[in-house]
Design a protein around this motif. Structure first.
Motif, short mmCIF file in Angstrom:
data_model
loop_
_atom_site.label_atom_id
_atom_site.label_comp_id
_atom_site.label_asym_id
_atom_site.label_seq_id
_atom_site.Cartn_x
_atom_site.Cartn_y
_atom_site.Cartn_z
N ASN A 15 0.82 -1.22 0.00
CA ASN A 15 0.00 0.00 0.00
C ASN A 15 0.85 1.27 0.00
O ASN A 15 0.34 2.37 0.19
CB ASN A 15 -0.95 0.00 1.20
CG ASN A 15 -0.22 -0.04 2.54
OD1 ASN A 15 1.00 0.03 2.59
ND2 ASN A 15 -0.97 -0.15 3.62
N PHE A 35 2.78 2.20 -2.65
CA PHE A 35 2.74 2.75 -4.00
C PHE A 35 1.72 1.94 -4.81
O PHE A 35 1.26 0.88 -4.37
CB PHE A 35 4.12 2.75 -4.68
CG PHE A 35 4.79 1.40 -4.76
CD1 PHE A 35 4.58 0.54 -5.84
CD2 PHE A 35 5.65 0.99 -3.75
CE1 PHE A 35 5.21 -0.69 -5.91
CE2 PHE A 35 6.29 -0.24 -3.81
CZ PHE A 35 6.06 -1.09 -4.89
N ASP A 36 1.35 2.45 -5.97
CA ASP A 36 0.31 1.83 -6.80
C ASP A 36 0.84 0.56 -7.47
O ASP A 36 1.80 0.61 -8.25
CB ASP A 36 -0.16 2.83 -7.85
CG ASP A 36 -1.33 2.31 -8.69
OD1 ASP A 36 -1.83 1.20 -8.39
OD2 ASP A 36 -1.75 3.02 -9.62
N THR A 59 -1.17 -1.54 -9.27
CA THR A 59 -2.21 -1.98 -10.21
C THR A 59 -1.64 -2.75 -11.39
O THR A 59 -2.19 -3.79 -11.79
CB THR A 59 -3.00 -0.76 -10.73
OG1 THR A 59 -3.58 -0.06 -9.63
CG2 THR A 59 -4.10 -1.20 -11.71
N HIS A 60 -0.56 -2.28 -11.97
CA HIS A 60 -0.03 -2.88 -13.20
C HIS A 60 1.13 -3.86 -12.94
O HIS A 60 1.81 -4.27 -13.88
CB HIS A 60 0.41 -1.79 -14.16
CG HIS A 60 -0.69 -0.84 -14.54
ND1 HIS A 60 -1.79 -1.24 -15.28
CD2 HIS A 60 -0.89 0.47 -14.25
CE1 HIS A 60 -2.60 -0.22 -15.45
NE2 HIS A 60 -2.09 0.83 -14.82
N LYS A 98 1.89 -8.11 -6.28
CA LYS A 98 1.30 -6.97 -5.57
C LYS A 98 1.47 -7.07 -4.05
O LYS A 98 0.84 -6.33 -3.31
CB LYS A 98 -0.19 -6.87 -5.91
CG LYS A 98 -0.49 -6.81 -7.41
CD LYS A 98 -1.98 -6.83 -7.69
CE LYS A 98 -2.29 -6.99 -9.16
NZ LYS A 98 -1.78 -5.87 -9.98
N ASP A 154 8.86 0.55 -6.44
CA ASP A 154 8.28 0.13 -7.72
C ASP A 154 9.35 -0.43 -8.65
O ASP A 154 9.12 -1.42 -9.36
CB ASP A 154 7.53 1.28 -8.38
CG ASP A 154 8.34 2.58 -8.48
OD1 ASP A 154 9.52 2.59 -8.08
OD2 ASP A 154 7.77 3.58 -8.97
#
Length: 411
Positions: free
Chosen positions: A37, A39-40, A42-43, A47, A195
């Motif tokens: 949680n 950083f994003d 999504t892609h 995760k 990331d």
């Protein structure tokens, strides 16, 4: 030749930022893996990670100090502070010239580096921090510990990837045993859940993608394991000569009696499929400790939850211990902690030291369907009380670096 003992321990981890919480959660099989949680994601294919929660660097270090440090150095200083307090050492009672620091990191200040690259690209060179280099360099954690405690003895940041913690402890052990120093901070630290690093490990297909069940993702020796889980934190120990510890009537967790190291000489990232380097490091550690394989009561495995790695370590253990191998309990802390990279060896050495002191072996969780090639006693699911006297802990890293430590219950 001096005997070497562990008199203080400190930890920052996904399952606790102090020893009491960490140990309670470890022996109760609590996983520290969760959805990222910070950083994003999504892609991203992966995760999940072992993120350190409830860590407020401003509270621990002060706002001014915390702001100039990368997260990996913040973790190291917090863990070192715990270890120092736990040891009950008095700065006035330690010869500063015989107090040293061997603390390393595999990746160093990558979070600070990424932030400043973004700043350079978006706002130009004048916006890059003048403290970038001292914050990102891998020896920053050791340097700050040295400055904080006026440790004027040997200071070193070994870089042996995920074997760093054991390398640092082992080399510090050698220094004390030779009589060159009295006290050492030793261990490892890491804060690489960014990331960029997540994308790289993920694209290398090294990470678990069990995103819907984070707490079940790290599953060493299980048939359905699909990669390791990145994690972060720090594990710092106070090592001390026995004579120095006894002189001040210090409490003692365990004695360090052996250290062995080797290289796979095989591949930059893949472990030797037959575990040759792992075998040599363990064999060397036992020889250094002047003990036979029959004297080992418990093994803390490196066990990252990768297909090849878990099998190769099992093969190495079998080669060294022969027919008695099925009588030796093996525990895999990464099933709960994830892979703390350069911090893993320090944290796992702390766990083994407490395990020997308390007579409790932490469990290997998520071992529901053992790989047929991984058939040892992995202390599956539930912690075990046991009369254990001597333990072996393994750490292996990219580049083929292997380091093993032998700890003994102090009597």
């Amino acid at each position: 030749m001096e005997r070497v003992v562990i008199t203080g321990v400190g930890v920052v981890s996904p399952i606790g930022n102090n020893i009491q919480t960490f140990w309670h959660n470890l022996i109760n099989g609590k996983s520290g893996i969760s959805t990222i949680n910070t950083f994003d994601v999504t892609h991203f294919k992966t995760k999940i990670a072992g993120v350190v929660h409830d860590f407020n660097a401003d509270e621990v270090l002060g706002r001014k100090e915390a702001r100039r440090l990368d997260r990996f150095s913040q973790f190291a200083l917090a863990a070192a502070e715990q270890a120092w307090i736990d040891s009950d050492l008095d700065a006035n009672g330690v010869n500063a010239e015989r107090l040293g620091v061997y603390v390393g990191s595999g990746i160093g200040g990558i979070e600070t580096l990424i932030a400043n690259i973004d700043m350079l690209r978006q706002q130009g060179p004048r916006r890059v921090s003048p403290t970038l280099v001292p914050a990102m360099m891998s020896n920053a954690a050791a340097a700050h510990i040295s400055i904080r405690w006026n440790a004027m003895g040997p200071s070193l940041s070994p870089v042996s990837a995920c074997a760093i913690g054991n390398t640092a402890i082992g080399e510090a052990f050698r220094l004390i045993r030779s009589g060159d120093v009295d006290v050492m901070f030793a261990g490892g630290t890491e804060a690489a859940i960014t990331d960029l690093s997540l994308a790289s490990f993920s694209n290398a297909t090294a990470l678990s993608t069990r995103n819907e069940e984070p707490t079940k993702a790290s599953r060493p020796f299980d048939e359905s394991r699909d990669g390791f889980v990145m994690s972060e934190g720090a594990g710092i120990l106070i090592l001390e000569s026995l004579s120095h510890a006894l002189h001040r009537n210090a409490k003692i967790y365990a004695e360090v009696i052996g250290y062995g190291t080797s290289s796979d000489a095989h591949h930059i990232v893949a472990t030797h499929p037959e575990g040759k380097g792992a075998y040599l490091a363990m064999k060397s550690a036992l020889k250094n400790a002047n003990i036979s394989p029959e004297e080992i009561d418990v093994i803390s495995a490196h066990a990252t939850s990768t297909k090849v790695g878990d099998i190769s370590e099992t093969l190495a253990i079998k080669q060294l211990f022969g027919e008695q191998v099925y009588q030796i309990p093996v525990t895999a802390n990464k099933s709960m902690l994830g892979h703390m990279l350069g911090a893993s060896g320090g944290v796992e050495a702390i766990a083994l030291a407490i395990s020997l002191k308390e007579g409790i072996i932490p469990p290997t969780i998520n071992l529901e369907n053992p790989d047929s090639l991984c058939d040892l006693d992995y202390v599956a699911s539930v912690a075990r009380q046991a009369n254990i006297n001597i333990g072996l802990t393994n750490s292996f890293g990219f580049g083929g670096h292997n380091a093993a430590l032998v700890l003994k219950k102090f009597k």
